[in-house]
Design a protein around this motif. Structure first.
Motif, PDB file in Angstrom:
ATOM      1  N   THR A 296       0.637  -1.195  -0.021  1.00  0.00           N
ATOM      2  CA  THR A 296      -0.137  -0.009   0.119  1.00  0.00           C
ATOM      3  C   THR A 296       0.889   1.259  -0.050  1.00  0.00           C
ATOM      4  N   ARG A 399      -4.818   2.687   1.278  1.00  0.00           N
ATOM      5  CA  ARG A 399      -4.822   2.523  -0.163  1.00  0.00           C
ATOM      6  C   ARG A 399      -6.560   1.979  -0.476  1.00  0.00           C
ATOM      7  N   ASP A 400      -6.816   2.378  -1.586  1.00  0.00           N
ATOM      8  CA  ASP A 400      -7.967   1.977  -2.026  1.00  0.00           C
ATOM      9  C   ASP A 400      -8.265   0.491  -1.718  1.00  0.00           C
ATOM     10  N   ASP A 403      -7.806  -2.448  -4.508  1.00  0.00           N
ATOM     11  CA  ASP A 403      -6.428  -2.097  -4.702  1.00  0.00           C
ATOM     12  C   ASP A 403      -5.585  -3.117  -3.719  1.00  0.00           C
ATOM     13  N   GLU A 457      -3.082   7.041  -2.613  1.00  0.00           N
ATOM     14  CA  GLU A 457      -3.542   7.771  -3.725  1.00  0.00           C
ATOM     15  C   GLU A 457      -2.915   9.384  -3.824  1.00  0.00           C
ATOM     16  N   LYS A 509      -2.007   2.581  -9.562  1.00  0.00           N
ATOM     17  CA  LYS A 509      -3.536   2.906  -9.182  1.00  0.00           C
ATOM     18  C   LYS A 509      -4.418   2.103  -9.936  1.00  0.00           C
ATOM     19  N   LYS A 532     -16.237  -1.173  -0.576  1.00  0.00           N
ATOM     20  CA  LYS A 532     -16.347   0.054  -1.414  1.00  0.00           C
ATOM     21  C   LYS A 532     -16.863   1.227  -0.605  1.00  0.00           C
ATOM     22  N   ALA A 535     -13.894   3.420   0.600  1.00  0.00           N
ATOM     23  CA  ALA A 535     -12.740   4.213  -0.414  1.00  0.00           C
ATOM     24  C   ALA A 535     -12.916   5.813  -0.457  1.00  0.00           C
ATOM     25  N   HIS A 536     -13.918   6.091   0.182  1.00  0.00           N
ATOM     26  CA  HIS A 536     -14.168   7.556  -0.038  1.00  0.00           C
ATOM     27  C   HIS A 536     -13.070   8.533   0.402  1.00  0.00           C
ATOM     28  N   ASN A 538      -9.718   8.270  -0.145  1.00  0.00           N
ATOM     29  CA  ASN A 538      -8.521   7.814  -0.430  1.00  0.00           C
ATOM     30  C   ASN A 538      -7.806   8.570  -1.626  1.00  0.00           C
ATOM     31  N   ASN A 539      -8.902   9.865  -2.114  1.00  0.00           N
ATOM     32  CA  ASN A 539      -8.315  10.357  -3.156  1.00  0.00           C
ATOM     33  C   ASN A 539      -8.085  11.816  -2.807  1.00  0.00           C
TER      34      ASN A 539
END
Length: 539
Positions: A296, A399-400, A403, A457, A509, A532, A535-536, A538-539
């Motif tokens: 990660t 990490r996502d 991924d 990310e 990625k 899922k 994941a919010h 991670n960006n």
């Protein structure tokens, strides 16, 4: 040979026979009489130390060997036996010193060099390991095993081209060497024209031992991934892991149970302890733990930090776990057992534990400033760090989730201990990631001054800003060049050895997108939904 000496040799031979048949007490009785007769006989002293080792009496073994060293410092096997003994009790510094002493002669023999190399590898001295193996080869040790070991050591110090040559030499001596194929697959990108897909496929069919076959499955899956054969890569991994899981003594799902239990233990123990008070983080006694799930970005962060002029790295150290086991006087498997920790928490002398940890790592960083301890799954020991080492900082990578899932599922690990058995089953892997994220979120919310959650990310999207934030959190001044991880010349010591030889990039990625169809089929709907939902941020 006189009659007395002949009787002595006969007794020595009889002791060795008892040792070979695992009749340790009988062997010891004879050897003790021989020691009384010839207290400075090195062969007898070494035999006594071996008996102590086989009986699990490591401290007695060390005491015996230290006495031998007082009257004989020319028998280099004494240093080797001592080094392995110190290794077993977690004194990596002394183990490394004794291994170095064993090969300090002008012409150390190949067997001593190879033994020393094993010790250097175990203590994280990968350059010394490679040097010892290369010297052993020049002295005539030409076997597939030594070239495989050399390939591993060269990989871990970042000498990728030389590592591939070593693996290829191994395969020229033994075309069926499973581990060498897996080693090459990690450091070289296969192409439709240049690959080992055919031979690894055949070797898998011939290999009935799942513990040996798993490396072939991983190597084959990696090369299939390289040429975009994702469905076949996934099924190859699934088949190999399924076979191994049936014979593995540790349940893949136990890892998730353990990390969930750890969260409850830490919540309970830290209910009344949140403020760390005034701590000087900018001190040589303030280690930086870089943790997270494997694959990660922990190595990227380690390289950023160790590029700083005041920071070194001790690699992926087991010292914290080993010191905890010594403090608890409990040999649980894995890094930490939540049930044992819950039961014995009140018995822990945290100040002593922290002091012992810092002392045990000095041989790696030599007190030359602050240092990074980067063992990803030390996240499970975060509560211990917070209590035992008040000046420590913890940087945790996230990490996502998908991924992370496919990255862990595709990585070959050591499965004889329970640390990584969650990767043998993709549902278990997902459950472990969910437990990991719950623990991380609690730590991040509860200890913001000492624990920082960093998204992979964000690092690859904006390396400089992320590096500045990491250094600021760790109470370090910004230095130009910290993000140039490919220029870092220190040993790497991780599965990311090949990747961090180039600048930070975004190519990894979204890797899970290649496996999206099979991941969604393999996971329970509620598990997939939970992943899922994580994941919010991670960006």
């Amino acid at each position: 040979m006189n009659q007395r000496q002949s009787a002595f040799d006969l007794h020595l031979e009889k002791a060795n026979t008892f040792l070979s048949s695992k009749q340790f007490r009988e062997a010891e009785k004879i050897v003790l009489t021989l020691v009384a007769e010839q207290p400075k006989n090195v062969d007898v002293a070494i035999l006594l130390s071996i008996i102590s080792e086989r009986r699990g009496m490591i401290y007695q073994q060390i005491s015996s060997l230290e006495k031998v060293r007082e009257f004989s410092d020319t028998r280099k096997e004494v240093f080797i036996h001592l080094a392995f003994a110190y290794l077993k009790i977690g004194n990596f510094g002394q183990a490394g010193i004794d291994a170095s002493n064993a090969i300090e002669d002008i012409h150390p023999p190949p067997d001593i060099l190879q033994a020393a190399a094993k010790i250097f590898h175990a203590v994280g001295a990968y350059q010394k390991c490679a040097d010892a193996l290369e010297l052993a080869i020049t002295r005539g040790a030409i076997t597939d095993a030594i070239f495989y070991e050399l390939g591993m050591a060269l990989t871990l110090i970042g000498s990728i081209t030389m590592a591939q040559k070593a693996y290829e030499k191994c395969l020229s001596l033994n075309p069926s060497h499973n581990l060498a194929y897996a080693g090459i697959s990690k450091i070289r990108k296969a192409t439709p024209e240049v690959n080992h897909i055919s031979i690894m496929t055949q070797l898998i069919k011939l290999q009935r031992n799942p513990w040996k076959a798993i490396n072939l499955h991983h190597g084959l899956a990696k090369e299939l991934d390289d040429i975009s054969q994702y469905q076949l890569a996934f099924s190859t991994l699934k088949n190999g892991k399924k076979k191994l899981a049936t014979s593995c003594p540790h349940s893949p799902f136990k890892c998730a149970d353990n990390i969930n239990h750890l969260l409850e233990v830490y919540k309970h123990q830290f209910a009344e302890l949140k403020d760390v008070g005034n701590v000087d983080f900018n001190t040589e006694k303030a280690p930086i733990f870089v943790v997270g799930m494997p694959r990660t970005g922990t190595t990227i962060v380690e390289r950023i930090l160790s590029n700083h002029s005041h920071v070194s790295s001790i690699g992926e150290s087991l010292q914290l776990s080993m010191q905890l086991k010594k403090e608890l006087d409990h040999e649980f498997s894995g890094l930490v057992d939540a049930s044992v920790l819950q039961q014995l928490w009140s018995t822990i002398d945290f100040k002593k534990l922290g002091t012992n940890y810092l002392s045990s790592t000095e041989y790696l960083h030599k007190n030359e400033g602050r240092f990074v301890d980067k063992l990803p799954l030390n996240i499970q020991l975060a509560g211990i760090v917070l209590r035992a080492i008040p000046a420590a900082k913890i940087v945790c990578l996230v990490r996502d989730p998908l991924d992370t899932l496919i990255g862990n599922y595709r990585q070959v690990f050591e499965y004889s201990s329970p640390n990584y058995t969650y990767t043998l089953n993709i549902e278990a892997c997902a459950q472990f990631i969910i437990g990991f994220r719950r623990l991380v979120d609690w730590l991040d919310n509860t200890f913001p001054e000492r624990f920082s959650k960093i998204a992979y990310e964000k690092i690859v999207n904006n390396p400089e800003m992320s590096a500045r934030n990491i250094l600021q959190f760790c109470a370090l001044e910004w230095e130009e060049g910290c993000i140039d991880i490919h220029k870092n010349t220190a040993s790497i010591g991780t599965a990311s050895a090949a990747q961090v030889k180039e600048p930070i990039h975004q190519r990894s990625k979204g890797k899970a997108l290649h496996y999206k169809e099979w991941i969604e089929t393999a996971l329970k709907p509620e598990t997939l939904s939970t992943l899922k939902s994580l994941a919010h941020d991670n960006n």
